[in-house]
Design a protein around this motif. Sequence first.
Motif, mmCIF file in Angstrom:
data_model
loop_
_atom_site.group_PDB
_atom_site.id
_atom_site.type_symbol
_atom_site.label_atom_id
_atom_site.label_comp_id
_atom_site.label_asym_id
_atom_site.label_seq_id
_atom_site.Cartn_x
_atom_site.Cartn_y
_atom_site.Cartn_z
ATOM 1 N N LEU A 88 -100.945 27.098 93.381
ATOM 2 C CA LEU A 88 -99.660 27.673 92.962
ATOM 3 C C LEU A 88 -99.065 28.536 94.078
ATOM 4 C CD1 LEU A 88 -100.482 28.719 89.272
ATOM 5 C CD2 LEU A 88 -99.134 26.761 90.036
ATOM 6 N N GLY A 89 -99.950 29.275 94.765
ATOM 7 C CA GLY A 89 -99.491 30.094 95.891
ATOM 8 C C GLY A 89 -98.940 29.239 97.019
ATOM 9 N N MET A 90 -99.586 28.087 97.268
ATOM 10 C CA MET A 90 -99.110 27.171 98.309
ATOM 11 C C MET A 90 -97.749 26.579 97.948
ATOM 12 S SD MET A 90 -102.769 25.316 99.121
ATOM 13 C CE MET A 90 -102.134 24.074 100.227
ATOM 14 N N ILE A 91 -97.583 26.248 96.664
ATOM 15 C CA ILE A 91 -96.286 25.714 96.218
ATOM 16 C C ILE A 91 -95.208 26.790 96.345
ATOM 17 C CG2 ILE A 91 -94.997 24.819 94.241
ATOM 18 C CD1 ILE A 91 -97.654 23.600 93.243
ATOM 19 N N GLY A 92 -95.538 28.022 95.904
ATOM 20 C CA GLY A 92 -94.595 29.129 96.016
ATOM 21 C C GLY A 92 -94.235 29.421 97.465
ATOM 22 N N ALA A 93 -95.246 29.374 98.340
ATOM 23 C CA ALA A 93 -95.000 29.598 99.770
ATOM 24 C C ALA A 93 -94.118 28.487 100.344
ATOM 25 C CB ALA A 93 -96.327 29.668 100.527
#
Length: 291
Positions: free
Chosen positions: A221-226
């Motif tokens: 999720l953090g990678m998608i948000g980034a």
Amino acid sequence: MSSSFENFQKRRLITSYFSVVLSVGLVLFMLGLLALFVVNAQKLSNDFKEGITMTVFFKDDAQDTTLTKYGEMLKAAKFAKDYVFVSKEQAAKDHEKTLGENFTEFLGMNPLKNSFDIHLRAAYVENDSVAKIERQLREDPLVADIFYDKQLVKMVNENVKKASMWVLIISGFLTVVAVLLINSSLRLSIYANRFIIKTMQMVGATKAFIRKPFIWRSIKLGMIGAGVAIASLLAVLFYVNSVWPTLGVFNDVFSIVVILIGVFGIGILITWLSTYFATQRFLNLRTDDLY
């Protein structure tokens, strides 16, 4: 009834994931935007400083050879970014355009002087440095006068220092807010699964085993948000470059790449740490405390 409840749970889970991605993306976008501003703030400050003009006026006794040698001296000088020679005739024409009338005919003479308009390098646009350069240039006996806006030089340097201080304060504040927002979103996501965590623990699963899927999901999720934040930052950069091409925002590609990689790395790091401590908290709770 069971199917309806499962659909509700799925919708709530999707909403939770969307909330995490949105908060991570928004916070990382703001941090990346601030980092890009910090990187380009010095460039903007330098451009403004180098736009300040120091004009050196020469006496009428100065011959063309003298003026040519002076131009060569300025070309070799470390403090001069660039310079323009303005003859007294050219200066008269410029004044005529400004005034809308031929003042030389009225006066019967041209009172203006030959001059050099010098743009100093940004590193030398400091009160002491400019004063030192002025003293050095005045040593030439054929120099009639030197003019530059001393108040503007002073004001620019003072405002740059104030702006730098506020940028540091705002950067620190936004960093803290970013961590808190992302941490809060992930804690809510973990909170919705607190019973699953406790059930897995009760059947003998180790803490590391329980944490692993939650951490991996949060990292994704953090990678998608980034990724969302990076795409938004690139869109802003292309927009700024199209509207203000003179700023040259893509001149320093290395800094931009470092910032974007940093945004991606921070997205992974914060989500990993937040999920680790959130799951640890529920793992350490007693069953009665879950309700």
